[in-house]
Enzyme design. Structure first.
Site, PDB file in Angstrom:
ATOM      1  CD  GLU A  90     128.195 -34.594 -17.077  1.00  0.00           C
ATOM      2  OE1 GLU A  90     127.742 -33.499 -17.464  1.00  0.00           O
ATOM      3  OE2 GLU A  90     127.812 -35.676 -17.477  1.00  0.00           O
ATOM      4  CG  ASP A  91     132.278 -32.728 -20.031  1.00  0.00           C
ATOM      5  OD1 ASP A  91     131.747 -33.810 -19.710  1.00  0.00           O
ATOM      6  OD2 ASP A  91     131.746 -31.893 -20.783  1.00  0.00           O
TER       7      ASP A  91
END
Ligand code: MN
Length: 734
Positions: A90-91
């Site tokens: 996600e990051d």
């Protein structure tokens, strides 16, 4: 601005990583540390320039989540790796494919699941039921997704002070609403309690502070009390050489506040601010015996409240919880709750089944862990279609209690609270449920609507003639029973329609009557049937009704009359009018040549005002004069009426069915009192009985065998005397 000492930070990161390795030492297998190292390095790279809201390096978070997974749930290497990587996809720009290649499909699936949760859930503005359900359902093929999500949430809650106030409120309420109940449902009590307290700190900071302060202020006093309470216990336990540990712990702030609200009392009036836990260190083979030993020691020193004994050892809770609970009268007239359990049970209670599985690895307990995972999956999958229903179910299931009952052979069945004998019957088998006519509960005969209590032993009584009826739906509560009954009813009606239709088609062909809509309408009208389907059902049950002239002519007659614009049926068949003059005396041998039956709609009993009605093909039907059908028939077909009266009553030994309806205010044992009066005092047979309760009021419909109105009146008077709020009236037999 604070200067960041990069060297010190690097050191600290390594420090925390090594701690993780240290605490997971016992659970790692050869080769695992390489995987963990790989995951740690990838996470470090992915989050390298990121910081948490607190200003700390982001990598602290995944390490902490992995630690929680090991220490507080007891998960293994796959979970450590997944926890370290949980925010990577996600990051950063590292794709899921890379993770799949490096760590295999299992880890990749978990990360995929966790990423999806953030996508649908964390970024929406409110805890949306649909998203939550989605998360649970789609991801439950690996329960670790949910467990790691809980670890993630717990760490975020522990570090919530760095968030904006608005963010704090949102996350805290989600935690209370969804994650704490979820943790509870999964048997993760320690996490559940911590989540609740942490959430309360942000949702109701004032109350939280107040209770916390008061707990601190009363600590010394409480400790002293606990010490004096356990002193005699310790002496006795030591004396017997039992290995144990005693903990006296205050209850959580959240549970104290709930109690204050529920009982409308102040902090000072909450009597059980703490619970005593006695943990017996014994081998699994003897732990049960040891717990009961401790119980008997406790209760020989302090008087127990018999209503407060909870045996979750013999019958563990649905989520795996095992413990023995009792409340005893301590010094100075204080009730004290005591929990007795083994070390193994305590591990399960605090950390859930996963911990237990770890704890006993190598033993045959792996199946226990699988069972637990299976149960989790069941919980998640067995939910209603609609998301709001799902959440309600979820919360309902959480708080609803279960009853434990036994089969005649002693097998244990777990049913929801308030299940009836019929629910039990359907739980055993659909066939048993469908044929159930009653049961023996602890050797006492009870109706199918009887509500089961903990510990009941239930023997179902069946009859080949029995089949489900609509009234059953009023008192079954399990989804299984409801579904099966509805299905059976539908199926039966469908079959009857099918059968009846076949007969009708054959009959019409013989009679040379084409099966047109018009003809069917006339036929239904002629035989008093509200619809074609009803007519088919009627035919299936009773055969095609006889007519005194060919069916063709009957139909033609209607058509002719319609043509002539005559709407009155005044062309009754000849021989029926002839009978008209006679008077029917029911129960006299002289009328034996008269072919009569009692109408099912109103079920007359001797003593009722009655009237005979000459039907087409079914002889004379005796109705009560106030019967709705009779009134309609009399006004439409006056010429078919025959006077009728009873020769005298009771008539020989013949019993008649009469219906009564009982309404009143529900109170424990009332229904059984009513049935006792009927069946024991008056020795009256009950043909059918159903009770339903709603909002404190109950309605009972009973069909009884009586010999006359006098008999029935006597019975009604007796029932009314049972309770001042009872009302009884006669109703048609259904
Ligand atoms: Mn996270």
């Amino acid at each position: 601005m604070v200067e960041i000492d990069e060297e010190a930070e690097k050191k600290e990161i390594l420090n925390r990583y090594r701690q993780l390795l240290r605490i997971s030492k016992d659970i790692r297998e050869p080769g695992d540390d390489r995987e963990i190292r790989k995951a740690f390095e990838l996470a470090l790279r992915a989050h390298r320039n990121m910081r948490r809201k607190s200003g700390e390096p982001y990598i602290y978070h995944p390490i902490a989540v992995a630690r929680i997974a090991v220490e507080e749930i007891g998960l293994g290497t796959t979970s450590i790796v997944s926890a370290l990587l949980h925010d990577v996809v996600e990051d950063s720009d590292i794709p899921l494919e890379h993770i799949r290649k490096e760590f295999g499909p299992k880890v990749a699936n978990i990360i995929h699941g966790l990423t999806k949760i953030s996508g649908v859930f964390d970024q929406s503005n409110s805890p949306q039921a649909e998203n939550f359900r989605h998360m649970l359902l789609t991801l439950s093929d690996d329960v670790r997704v949910i467990l790691i999500k809980l670890c993630d949430r717990l760490h975020n809650m522990r570090t919530l002070e760095h968030m904006s106030e608005k963010g704090q409120l949102k996350i805290a309420s989600e935690t209370l609403y969804l994650y704490a109940p979820l943790a509870h449902r999964l048997g993760l009590y320690a996490i559940k309690t911590e989540l609740e307290d942490l959430a309360l700190k942000y949702t109701e900071p004032e109350m939280y502070k107040q209770i916390k302060t008061k707990l601190n202020e009363t600590r010394e006093q409480r400790t002293r009390y606990i010490r004096s309470f356990i002193r005699p216990l310790k002496m006795e336990l030591d004396h017997l050489g039992i290995e144990y540990e005693i903990k006296g712990r205050p209850k959580s702030i959240y549970s104290i506040l709930s109690k204050m609200r529920k009982q409308q009392v102040e902090f000072e009036q909450v009597y059980d601010l703490f619970a005593i836990r006695i943990i017996v260190n014994s081998l699994p083979e003897v732990e049960k015996r040891d717990c009961w030993n401790v119980y008997s020691i406790v209760t020989s020193i302090y008087r127990p409240n018999p209503d407060r004994l909870r045996d979750w050892i013999s019958n563990p809770k649905g989520n795996g919880y095992e413990s023995l609970h009792t409340t005893v009268m301590g010094p100075r007239g204080k009730w004290v709750e005591i929990q007795i359990r083994s070390t193994r049970m305590d591990e399960i209670a605090e950390k859930g089944y996963a911990a237990h599985w770890r704890y006993k690895e190598g033993n045959s307990n792996e199946s226990g862990f699988d069972l637990w995972l299976e149960r989790v999956r069941e919980i998640l999958e067995n939910s209603a279609e609609n998301a709001v229903d799902f959440l309600n179910d979820f919360k309902l299931n959480l708080y609803s209690k279960e009853v434990f009952v036994f089969t005649p052979k002693g097998d244990l069945k777990k049913l929801p609270m308030n299940s009836t004998t019929l629910d039990f019957a359907f739980d055993i088998h659909t066939e048993v449920g469908s044929k159930c006519i009653g049961a023996k509960v602890n050797n006492k005969l009870v109706p199918i609507s009887h509500v089961l209590q903990n510990g009941d032993q239930v023997e179902i009584i069946t009859s080949a003639k029995q089949k489900p009826n609509k009234g059953w739906l009023d008192f079954v509560i399990t989804g299984k029973a409801k579904g099966r009954i509805k299905h059976a009813l539908k199926e039966e009606k469908r079959k009857l329609v099918e059968e009846g239709k076949e007969v009708v088609i054959r009959k019409l062909r013989q009679a040379k009557v084409p099966k047109t809509t018009e003809n069917m309408r006339i036929i239904c009208l002629h035989f008093d049937q509200p619809s074609e389907a009803d007519f088919y059902v009627f035919v299936a049950r009773n055969g095609f009704p006889k007519t005194d002239q060919p069916l063709r002519n009957v139909i033609q007659g209607y058509k002719d009359r319609a043509e002539q614009g005559r709407h009155r049926n005044d062309t009754a068949p000849e021989h029926i009018t002839e009978k008209k003059s006679g008077e029917l005396i029911i129960g006299e041998s002289a009328d034996l040549n008269m072919d009569y039956e009692f109408a099912k709609c109103c079920s007359p009993i001797p003593g009722d005002e009655v009237v005979g009605f000459i039907t087409v093909g079914e002889g004379i039907k005796i109705h009560r004069t106030n019967c709705k059908n009779a009134i309609r028939l009399m006004s439409n077909y006056g010429y078919r009426i025959i006077k009728a009266r009873w020769a005298g009553y009771p008539i020989h030994e013949i019993r008649f069915n009469a219906g009564i309806q009982i309404t009143g205010i529900d109170s424990p044992g009332l229904v059984s009192k009513v049935t006792d009066v009927i069946s024991k005092d008056l020795q009256i047979n009950m043909q059918s009985i159903s009770f339903s309760a709603k909002d404190g009021a109950f309605v009972g419909n009973l069909t009884l065998e009586v010999d006359s109105t006098g008999h029935l009146d006597e019975l009604i008077e007796k029932i009314k005397k049972i309770d001042q709020y009872i009302q009884v009236k006669r109703v048609d037999v259904n």
